[in-house]
Design an enzyme around this catalytic site. Structure first.
Site, PDB file in Angstrom:
ATOM      1  NE  ARG A  54     -18.090  59.814  63.360  1.00  7.32           N
ATOM      2  CZ  ARG A  54     -18.266  58.554  62.990  1.00  7.32           C
ATOM      3  NH1 ARG A  54     -18.173  57.573  63.866  1.00  7.32           N
ATOM      4  NH2 ARG A  54     -18.541  58.246  61.736  1.00  7.32           N
ATOM      5  NE  ARG A 101       5.243  69.544  53.086  1.00  4.89           N
ATOM      6  CZ  ARG A 101       6.068  69.337  54.105  1.00  4.89           C
ATOM      7  NH1 ARG A 101       7.074  70.181  54.326  1.00  4.89           N
ATOM      8  NH2 ARG A 101       5.924  68.299  54.907  1.00  4.89           N
ATOM      9  CG  HIS A 103       4.906  71.177  59.367  1.00  2.58           C
ATOM     10  ND1 HIS A 103       5.871  71.369  58.416  1.00  2.58           N
ATOM     11  CD2 HIS A 103       4.861  69.836  59.585  1.00  2.58           C
ATOM     12  CE1 HIS A 103       6.400  70.203  58.075  1.00  2.58           C
ATOM     13  NE2 HIS A 103       5.798  69.254  58.769  1.00  2.58           N
ATOM     14  CE  LYS A 146     -15.595  58.427  59.690  1.00  2.36           C
ATOM     15  NZ  LYS A 146     -14.951  57.127  59.804  1.00  2.36           N
ATOM     16  CD  GLU A 178     -10.751  52.706  66.582  1.00  2.00           C
ATOM     17  OE1 GLU A 178     -11.949  52.903  66.389  1.00  2.00           O
ATOM     18  OE2 GLU A 178      -9.878  53.591  66.416  1.00  2.00           O
ATOM     19  CG  LEU A 202     -14.274  57.317  64.811  1.00  2.01           C
ATOM     20  CD1 LEU A 202     -13.720  58.728  64.713  1.00  2.01           C
ATOM     21  CD2 LEU A 202     -14.671  56.803  63.449  1.00  2.01           C
TER      22      LEU A 202
HETATM   23  N1  PDD Z   1     -14.761  53.886  59.253  1.00  2.00           N
HETATM   24  N2  PDD Z   1     -13.233  53.117  64.041  1.00  2.00           N
HETATM   25  C1  PDD Z   1     -12.560  53.466  62.926  1.00  2.00           C
HETATM   26  C2  PDD Z   1     -11.074  53.651  63.012  1.00  2.00           C
HETATM   27  C3  PDD Z   1     -13.243  53.660  61.717  1.00  2.00           C
HETATM   28  O1  PDD Z   1     -12.572  54.044  60.626  1.00  2.00           O
HETATM   29  C4  PDD Z   1     -14.652  53.443  61.680  1.00  2.00           C
HETATM   30  C5  PDD Z   1     -15.454  53.618  60.427  1.00  2.00           C
HETATM   31  C6  PDD Z   1     -15.311  53.073  62.864  1.00  2.00           C
HETATM   32  C7  PDD Z   1     -16.807  52.840  62.919  1.00  2.00           C
HETATM   33  O2  PDD Z   1     -17.535  54.047  62.827  1.00  2.00           O
HETATM   34  P1  PDD Z   1     -18.999  54.094  62.191  1.00  2.00           P
HETATM   35  O3  PDD Z   1     -19.800  53.053  62.871  1.00  2.00           O
HETATM   36  O4  PDD Z   1     -19.481  55.461  62.479  1.00  2.00           O
HETATM   37  O5  PDD Z   1     -18.851  53.798  60.702  1.00  2.00           O
HETATM   38  C8  PDD Z   1     -14.570  52.927  64.028  1.00  2.00           C
HETATM   39  C9  PDD Z   1     -15.416  54.209  58.017  1.00  2.00           C
HETATM   40  C10 PDD Z   1     -16.546  53.318  57.647  1.00  2.00           C
HETATM   41  C11 PDD Z   1     -14.380  54.382  56.926  1.00  2.00           C
HETATM   42  O6  PDD Z   1     -13.302  54.866  57.248  1.00  2.00           O
HETATM   43  O7  PDD Z   1     -14.666  54.106  55.754  1.00  2.00           O
END
Ligand code: PDD
Length: 285
Positions: A54, A101, A103, A146, A178, A202
């Site tokens: 990921r 700076r 973009h 992420k 989510e 995510l």
């Molecule tokens: N976050 N969706 C979002 C928006 C998230 O931020 C996370 C996890 C998940 C779950 O993903 P995973 O099972 O791989 O942890 C789904 C982490 C824990 C954080 O931002 O701290």
């Protein structure tokens, strides 16, 4: 005197108070970077390859160079871990510090890499379930990255907290995406359902583990869209994430979920996950 926490920054391990970055870093100025969170149980990096996959995908989509191979990433992580506790590795890669700076991407800049290891604090009252609030998912449409730019997520989480809720359930055009920092599961008509992977969520590693455990244990499951109306008929609702594992929801928008008690599916899946974590760690991966 307590020993100060060691972190990793750009090739060195150093005490956290000495770990400094440039104010010109694009992570600081633009939120221009990506991150990962890997749980560590008994010193074992849980689903390391899946998290790295990921990470590689997030780097590709943001066009930031990956500074290390998987083996190098693992070697960087290991000295930060205390195997006597449940912990998680947090690491982020930003595009780096440019001279000015602007973009558009700077040329010839090296990514900034930061990593730390924290204890996983047990979630108090998990077995009793938590309250959730549904909120409009007003984030961008690249939630599969992420990204460290989490302003949308943190404003939504804060709104949940100010409503005495542990987490928000995000809704886009009437359908669940989510949580603010988690994936969502529901049990509807005896089937465990979670929204399919898309650019609006995510793809959680915990989510994948839950689906694998459901498949291996003959628990009926589906990856399918869930309307907010359908969610309100669910017999169970859960959040899933690396740091909170599976968190049962007993109240949604001020109304009890089913009878307002944590359900049997949660107990079964939570037991399966705890066993899987132990077996995985014993495998020494
Ligand atoms: N976050 N969706 C979002 C928006 C998230 O931020 C996370 C996890 C998940 C779950 O993903 P995973 O099972 O791989 O942890 C789904 C982490 C824990 C954080 O931002 O701290």
């Amino acid at each position: 005197m307590t020993k100060s926490k060691q972190v990793f920054l750009n090739g060195s391990y150093l005490p956290v108070e000495n770990a400094n970055i440039s104010v010109m870093d694009r992570g600081f100025l633009f939120g221009d970077g990506i991150y990962e969170v890997i749980p560590v149980y008994h010193g074992c990096l849980f689903r390391f390859d899946e998290h790295l996959e990921r990470l590689e995908n997030s780097l590709k989509l943001t066009r930031i160079d990956n500074p290390y191979s998987r083996d190098e990433w693992r070697d960087i992580m290991l000295p930060l871990i205390d195997a006597t506790k449940d912990q998680y590795i947090y690491f982020q890669v930003t595009r780096g510090a440019a001279e000015k700076r602007d973009h558009a991407f700077p040329v010839g800049v090296k990514p900034t890499v930061f990593m730390m290891c924290n204890d996983i604090a047990p979630f108090n009252g998990k077995e009793d379930g938590v309250k959730a609030i549904s909120l409009d998912d007003n984030r961008w449409s690249a939630c599969n990255i992420k990204a460290i730019a989490l302003l949308g997520n943190i404003l939504l989480r804060q709104q949940a907290v100010e409503n005495d809720c542990a987490e928000a359930i995000l809704v886009r055009e009437g359908y669940i995406t989510e949580g603010s920092a988690s994936n969502v599961f529901a049990v509807i008509d005896g089937i465990l359902i979670t929204p399919p992977k898309s650019n609006f969520i995510l793809a959680g590693i915990t989510r994948d583990v839950i689906l694998e455990l459901a498949a291996a244990n003959n628990i009926p499951y589906a990856e399918d869209i869930i309307s907010l109306d359908a969610l309100k008929t669910a017999s169970e609702i859960w959040f899933a994430s690396s740091t909170r594992e599976i968190l049962p929801v007993v109240e949604l928008d001020g109304r009890p979920v089913a009878n307002g008690r944590v359900g049997q599916f949660w107990h079964t899946m939570n037991d399966l996950l705890q066993t899987y974590k132990t077996t995985y760690a014993a495998g020494g991966k």
